[in-house]
Design a protein around this motif. Structure first.
Motif, PDB file in Angstrom:
ATOM      1  N   ASP A   1      -7.009 -17.493  17.152  1.00 21.17           N
ATOM      2  CA  ASP A   1      -6.098 -17.525  16.002  1.00 21.17           C
ATOM      3  C   ASP A   1      -6.570 -16.566  14.904  1.00 21.17           C
ATOM      4  N   TYR A   2      -7.883 -16.519  14.705  1.00 17.60           N
ATOM      5  CA  TYR A   2      -8.446 -15.624  13.688  1.00 17.60           C
ATOM      6  C   TYR A   2      -8.037 -14.182  13.959  1.00 17.60           C
ATOM      7  N   LEU A   3      -8.242 -13.733  15.190  1.00 19.13           N
ATOM      8  CA  LEU A   3      -7.898 -12.360  15.533  1.00 19.13           C
ATOM      9  C   LEU A   3      -6.387 -12.141  15.496  1.00 19.13           C
ATOM     10  N   GLN A   4      -5.615 -13.140  15.960  1.00 15.89           N
ATOM     11  CA  GLN A   4      -4.168 -12.995  15.956  1.00 15.89           C
ATOM     12  C   GLN A   4      -3.619 -12.899  14.539  1.00 15.89           C
ATOM     13  N   ARG A   5      -4.135 -13.728  13.624  1.00 19.01           N
ATOM     14  CA  ARG A   5      -3.656 -13.701  12.239  1.00 19.01           C
ATOM     15  C   ARG A   5      -4.053 -12.393  11.548  1.00 19.01           C
ATOM     16  N   ALA A   6      -5.258 -11.919  11.824  1.00 18.05           N
ATOM     17  CA  ALA A   6      -5.670 -10.633  11.253  1.00 18.05           C
ATOM     18  C   ALA A   6      -4.754  -9.517  11.733  1.00 18.05           C
ATOM     19  N   ASP A   7      -4.381  -9.562  12.995  1.00 15.65           N
ATOM     20  CA  ASP A   7      -3.483  -8.562  13.575  1.00 15.65           C
ATOM     21  C   ASP A   7      -2.085  -8.666  12.961  1.00 15.65           C
ATOM     22  N   THR A   8      -1.578  -9.898  12.836  1.00 11.76           N
ATOM     23  CA  THR A   8      -0.252 -10.108  12.244  1.00 11.76           C
ATOM     24  C   THR A   8      -0.213  -9.637  10.795  1.00 11.76           C
ATOM     25  N   ALA A   9      -1.288  -9.879  10.052  1.00 13.85           N
ATOM     26  CA  ALA A   9      -1.333  -9.459   8.646  1.00 13.85           C
ATOM     27  C   ALA A   9      -1.175  -7.950   8.517  1.00 13.85           C
ATOM     28  N   GLN A  10      -1.817  -7.184   9.398  1.00 13.34           N
ATOM     29  CA  GLN A  10      -1.698  -5.734   9.303  1.00 13.34           C
ATOM     30  C   GLN A  10      -0.320  -5.248   9.738  1.00 13.34           C
ATOM     31  N   LYS A  11       0.286  -5.952  10.676  1.00 11.10           N
ATOM     32  CA  LYS A  11       1.645  -5.589  11.075  1.00 11.10           C
ATOM     33  C   LYS A  11       2.638  -5.823   9.941  1.00 11.10           C
ATOM     34  N   VAL A  12       2.516  -6.958   9.256  1.00 10.13           N
ATOM     35  CA  VAL A  12       3.443  -7.219   8.156  1.00 10.13           C
ATOM     36  C   VAL A  12       3.120  -6.322   6.956  1.00 10.13           C
ATOM     37  N   ALA A  13       1.856  -5.910   6.798  1.00  6.85           N
ATOM     38  CA  ALA A  13       1.502  -4.973   5.729  1.00  6.85           C
ATOM     39  C   ALA A  13       2.171  -3.628   5.959  1.00  6.85           C
ATOM     40  N   THR A  14       2.153  -3.163   7.208  1.00 10.96           N
ATOM     41  CA  THR A  14       2.818  -1.901   7.550  1.00 10.96           C
ATOM     42  C   THR A  14       4.318  -2.009   7.304  1.00 10.96           C
ATOM     43  N   PHE A  15       4.912  -3.124   7.714  1.00 13.87           N
ATOM     44  CA  PHE A  15       6.338  -3.350   7.487  1.00 13.87           C
ATOM     45  C   PHE A  15       6.648  -3.382   5.992  1.00 13.87           C
ATOM     46  N   ALA A  16       5.803  -4.060   5.215  1.00 19.06           N
ATOM     47  CA  ALA A  16       6.044  -4.197   3.777  1.00 19.06           C
ATOM     48  C   ALA A  16       6.027  -2.850   3.067  1.00 19.06           C
ATOM     49  N   THR A  17       5.137  -1.957   3.495  1.00 14.55           N
ATOM     50  CA  THR A  17       5.073  -0.628   2.886  1.00 14.55           C
ATOM     51  C   THR A  17       6.408   0.096   3.049  1.00 14.55           C
ATOM     52  N   THR A  18       6.986   0.003   4.238  1.00 13.43           N
ATOM     53  CA  THR A  18       8.275   0.645   4.497  1.00 13.43           C
ATOM     54  C   THR A  18       9.404  -0.083   3.766  1.00 13.43           C
ATOM     55  N   ALA A  19       9.380  -1.412   3.800  1.00 19.23           N
ATOM     56  CA  ALA A  19      10.449  -2.200   3.177  1.00 19.23           C
ATOM     57  C   ALA A  19      10.500  -1.989   1.665  1.00 19.23           C
ATOM     58  N   GLN A  20       9.332  -1.859   1.043  1.00 16.72           N
ATOM     59  CA  GLN A  20       9.315  -1.650  -0.403  1.00 16.72           C
ATOM     60  C   GLN A  20       9.974  -0.330  -0.777  1.00 16.72           C
ATOM     61  N   ARG A  21       9.824   0.675   0.086  1.00 20.05           N
ATOM     62  CA  ARG A  21      10.450   1.973  -0.184  1.00 20.05           C
ATOM     63  C   ARG A  21      11.944   1.950   0.153  1.00 20.05           C
TER      64      ARG A  21
ATOM     65  N   ALA B   1       0.832  -1.196   0.000  1.00 16.51           N
ATOM     66  CA  ALA B   1       0.000   0.000   0.000  1.00 16.51           C
ATOM     67  C   ALA B   1       0.867   1.247   0.000  1.00 16.51           C
ATOM     68  N   GLY B   2       0.453   2.216  -0.791  1.00 21.77           N
ATOM     69  CA  GLY B   2       1.113   3.512  -0.763  1.00 21.77           C
ATOM     70  C   GLY B   2       0.559   4.326   0.379  1.00 21.77           C
ATOM     71  N   PRO B   3       0.988   5.583   0.497  1.00 20.36           N
ATOM     72  CA  PRO B   3       0.474   6.424   1.582  1.00 20.36           C
ATOM     73  C   PRO B   3      -1.034   6.573   1.450  1.00 20.36           C
ATOM     74  N   LEU B   4      -1.754   6.432   2.553  1.00 21.24           N
ATOM     75  CA  LEU B   4      -3.190   6.552   2.547  1.00 21.24           C
ATOM     76  C   LEU B   4      -3.596   7.790   3.323  1.00 21.24           C
ATOM     77  N   ALA B   5      -4.818   8.231   3.071  1.00 22.53           N
ATOM     78  CA  ALA B   5      -5.356   9.329   3.869  1.00 22.53           C
ATOM     79  C   ALA B   5      -5.377   8.897   5.325  1.00 22.53           C
ATOM     80  N   ALA B   6      -5.323   9.862   6.218  1.00 21.41           N
ATOM     81  CA  ALA B   6      -5.243   9.537   7.642  1.00 21.41           C
ATOM     82  C   ALA B   6      -6.401   8.659   8.074  1.00 21.41           C
ATOM     83  N   SER B   7      -7.557   8.824   7.466  1.00 15.92           N
ATOM     84  CA  SER B   7      -8.721   8.041   7.862  1.00 15.92           C
ATOM     85  C   SER B   7      -8.751   6.679   7.202  1.00 15.92           C
TER      86      SER B   7
END
Length: 448
Positions: free
Chosen positions: A72-92, A34-40
């Protein structure tokens, strides 16, 4: 198109035409960086609770469809967003070596790294973040280049080739691009791995759905609470469609809105004017009171609508809820971006609640005569009437139901059984909510 229940009213001397449903499911995996998103447009999820406070119907869907515990459902959903945030930075930071990220079948976050300058630094960053690094041969930048090259190549091909190709995606798990075709032995560019050419017949032709009848006793009913996943009817003249409400929200001027599918608007050119198509609640099987009109609809590379809610119904739509049939609703707590391997659940007025796993993102898919880009897909069955409904991961808003590979079946049990036998599971294609929010500054999803 996709999934609304439809009725096209024609002069009595004519026959009602059928609507063609052509979708493409890339049986591959890829990551949306994901690229930069609006604050909301993005809210960081809180740590998942040890004992999830989720509706019983959702808990049943998680254990039935995903074969994992609610924790596990909630934990995996949480982990996915953490790695998504990391991936945005890593790609740059590491564009020459970052190869994508996903959750494996156990819910572990994996980050792919290709050889090149900065790979040691990138590997340390992955490990410091608590993720697992995997060596691959190509960076995501290289794969995106191959995807773009394929799309350029396709523009110059004869119709016999171009019409047999249904979509292309970056297949992160296999570190390649994946191409969906209708028939084997097509001439393809040399950089396409033959093992990642997926042959599957075109989806069946879609039939018409049911009319939403008007009932005078229902039409005078007062406001009632409206949540994502509830049925609504959209009406333009003698044409009506039946869809599912998406996420409740507010626009830049704090007007109450609902975010649903673009193709649920029966007359997009009239949107925003004096004759903008109307939106009605559905009570039982009847059309209830008018609650709003289509304020904006996009149908092409994206598929979303913003419904402006009438003042009399502001309170009915001023909630963060997603309907779970026969149980208390889910309360949305934020907005997520799609990640391959993340658990996801959909609510729809036709088929209710069911869950699956995101298996492709940031893909290009042919739907009818248009290309849906930036879409993600999950192995979930959806049928006419589910269009526009919400997809959540954990308790975060993720997407809007857009297209289905099995929209012509009468019930989900049939394609689900076929999928178990053949491995060709139903595919639900969705519009990312984060993209809608970033394209409409000030628009936000209601959260608790």
């Amino acid at each position: 198109m996709l999934l609304p229940r439809m009725r096209f009213s024609m002069p009595s001397a004519g026959r009602r035409p059928q609507t063609l449903v052509r979708t493409a499911a890339i049986a591959a995996t890829t990551l949306l960086v994901a690229g930069p998103l609006a604050a909301s447009a993005h809210a960081e999820p809180a740590n998942p609770p040890a004992t999830p406070d989720l509706p019983a119907s959702l808990l049943a869907a998680i254990t039935r469809d995903l074969k994992i515990s609610p924790q596990d459902y909630l934990q995996r959903a949480d982990t996915a967003q953490k790695v998504a945030t990391f991936a945005t930075t890593a790609q740059r930071q590491f564009p020459q070596v970052f190869g994508g990220a996903w959750l494996d079948e156990t819910g572990k976050a994996i980050v792919a790294l290709a050889p090149g300058d900065g790979v040691d630094q990138a590997r340390k960053a992955v490990q410091d973040a608590g993720f697992t690094a995997k060596d691959v041969s190509k960076s995501e930048t290289t794969l995106r280049g191959e995807k773009n090259a394929f799309q350029q190549w396709l523009k110059d091909q004869p119709e016999s080739v171009s019409k047999a190709i249904r979509g292309v995606a970056i297949d992160t798990l296999n570190n390649s691009i994946a191409v969906r075709v209708d028939k084997p032995d097509l001439p393809l560019p040399g950089f396409v791995d033959p093992a990642r050419v997926i042959v599957m017949a075109a989806p069946p032709v879609g039939g018409e759905g049911q009319e939403v009848p008007q009932a005078s006793d229902v039409a005078g009913a007062g406001p009632r609470a409206a949540a994502a996943g509830d049925a609504y009817a959209s009406v333009a003249g003698r044409m009506s469609l039946r869809c599912s409400l998406g996420f409740n929200g507010l626009d830049a001027n704090d007007n109450v809105v609902n975010i649903t599918a673009g193709h649920c608007n029966p007359n997009i050119p009239a949107t925003g004017g004096a004759n903008s198509p109307a939106v009605y609640q559905v009570v039982g099987e009847s059309r209830g009171p008018q609650v709003g009109v289509f304020q904006k609809s996009i149908l092409g590379n994206q598929d979303y609508s913003i419904i402006g809610i009438n003042n009399d119904y502001r309170d009915a739509f001023s909630n963060p809820f997603v309907t779970v049939p026969g149980a208390a609703p889910i309360s949305v707590t934020g907005v997520a971006v799609p990640v391959v391997g993340a658990p996801v659940c959909k609510s729809g007025a036709r088929t209710g609640f069911s869950c699956g796993v995101v298996n492709a993102v940031d893909q290009t898919v042919q739907v009818g005569d248009r290309l849906l880009t930036q879409s993600f897909s999950a192995n979930i069955c959806a049928l006419p009437g589910d269009s526009g409904g919400p997809l959540v991961t954990g308790t975060l808003a993720l997407g809007i139901s857009s297209a289905s590979s099995v929209a012509d079946y009468p019930i989900c049990e049939i394609p689900n059984l076929i999928g178990l036998i053949t491995g060709n599971t139903p595919q639900l294609f969705a519009q990312p909510v984060s993209t809608v929010l970033s394209d409409n500054p000030g628009l936000r999803v209601r959260t608790s």
